[in-house]
Write a protein that holds these residues in place. Structure first.
Motif, PDB file in Angstrom:
ATOM      1  N   PHE A 119      -6.821  15.455  11.892  1.00 36.03           N
ATOM      2  CA  PHE A 119      -6.378  14.111  11.513  1.00 36.03           C
ATOM      3  C   PHE A 119      -6.463  13.224  12.758  1.00 36.03           C
ATOM      4  CE2 PHE A 119      -4.446  16.889   8.411  1.00 36.03           C
ATOM      5  CZ  PHE A 119      -4.492  16.176   7.224  1.00 36.03           C
ATOM      6  N   TYR A 149      -9.112   7.510   5.838  1.00 40.98           N
ATOM      7  CA  TYR A 149      -7.852   7.366   5.104  1.00 40.98           C
ATOM      8  C   TYR A 149      -7.887   6.154   4.168  1.00 40.98           C
ATOM      9  CZ  TYR A 149      -6.406  10.228   9.120  1.00 40.98           C
ATOM     10  OH  TYR A 149      -6.327  11.192  10.090  1.00 40.98           O
ATOM     11  N   GLU A 170     -11.031  10.527  -3.047  1.00 41.67           N
ATOM     12  CA  GLU A 170     -11.485   9.455  -2.148  1.00 41.67           C
ATOM     13  C   GLU A 170     -12.704   8.760  -2.750  1.00 41.67           C
ATOM     14  OE1 GLU A 170     -14.554  10.015  -0.713  1.00 41.67           O
ATOM     15  OE2 GLU A 170     -14.720  12.154  -1.165  1.00 41.67           O
ATOM     16  N   MET A 195      -0.089  13.688   6.272  1.00 38.05           N
ATOM     17  CA  MET A 195      -0.693  13.048   5.103  1.00 38.05           C
ATOM     18  C   MET A 195       0.101  11.808   4.705  1.00 38.05           C
ATOM     19  SD  MET A 195      -3.497  14.658   3.868  1.00 38.05           S
ATOM     20  CE  MET A 195      -3.621  14.493   2.101  1.00 38.05           C
ATOM     21  N   ARG A 198      -0.597   9.111   7.564  1.00 36.52           N
ATOM     22  CA  ARG A 198      -1.943   8.551   7.679  1.00 36.52           C
ATOM     23  C   ARG A 198      -2.497   8.043   6.342  1.00 36.52           C
ATOM     24  NH1 ARG A 198      -3.603  10.715  12.887  1.00 36.52           N
ATOM     25  NH2 ARG A 198      -1.602  10.710  13.938  1.00 36.52           N
ATOM     26  N   CYS A 199      -2.141   8.709   5.240  1.00 36.76           N
ATOM     27  CA  CYS A 199      -2.736   8.369   3.940  1.00 36.76           C
ATOM     28  C   CYS A 199      -1.804   7.567   3.044  1.00 36.76           C
ATOM     29  CB  CYS A 199      -3.158   9.643   3.208  1.00 36.76           C
ATOM     30  SG  CYS A 199      -4.176  10.748   4.186  1.00 36.76           S
TER      31      CYS A 199
END
Length: 210
Positions: A119, A149, A170, A195, A198-199
């Protein structure tokens, strides 16, 4: 000096007025200079402080804070459970079921030692080995195993207490969205935290933190 002048005025009464005038002149001159000096010092300090504050604020706002690269630690629990289950099937004389389960457990055990989720600041990437080598093209859908992301539509971490699968969708691979499934062979808590960071949260049912 002022106290000296006042003392002299007591000894020379006939010149009290002149001495008093001299004292008042001295006071106004002395305090006027002090006030002027202090004011200029205050203005300089305020100006200097303001410049420093402006510089600090502009530096913080103008500079993008770089996020560190996160590599979740490997977690061998899932393949070990599968191998243990295969051993139980063998003990129960159920070889037909034991073979595929054992092979899957063995495969995941090997993958746990070599596959890494990376990541970085802008994307999730799959790399191989301790040297973090390129993993090549995706076997199923093609393209590099690296997804930004910003293109994540949704993601799930199933059974957070004992994570089995991580899923995400995605739009980088194709506009209508591409789904990916990976066995959780990493530290589930670290994977979940990064996750979320960042997402962002899942659009449907983001997993609850265990």
């Amino acid at each position: 000096m002022e106290s000296t002048l006042l003392s002299l005025s007591r000894f020379f009464p006939s010149q009290n007025k002149q001495v008093s005038r001299l004292v008042r002149t001295f006071q106004s001159s002395f305090y006027g200079k002090m006030t002027s000096t202090n004011s200029s010092l205050m203005r300089r300090n305020i100006s200097s402080s303001g410049n420093r504050s402006s510089f600090l604020i502009s530096s913080v706002l103008g500079k993008k804070i770089k996020k560190e690269t996160v590599v979740p630690e490997p977690d061998y629990r899932f393949p070990i459970v599968l191998l243990g289950f295969a051993g139980g099937l063998v003990y129960a004389d159920n070889l037909l079921a034991a073979v595929p389960v054992g092979l899957l457990g063995l495969l995941l055990l090997v993958q746990t030692t070599r596959v890494r989720f990376i990541f970085d600041e802008e994307a999730l990437e799959v790399k191989i080995g301790e040297q973090l080598e390129e993993s090549g093209e995706n076997f199923f859908v093609g393209g590099k195993n690296r997804w930004k992301y910003a293109t994540f539509v949704n993601w799930e971490l199933w059974w957070p207490n004992f994570p089995i699968l991580v899923y995400f969708k995605e739009t980088q691979t194709k506009p209508e969205g591409q789904v990916h499934f990976f066995p959780v062979i990493f530290n589930g808590k670290q994977l979940y935290d990064v996750m979320v960071e960042r997402c962002g949260p899942s659009q449907t049912s983001a997993p609850k933190e265990s």
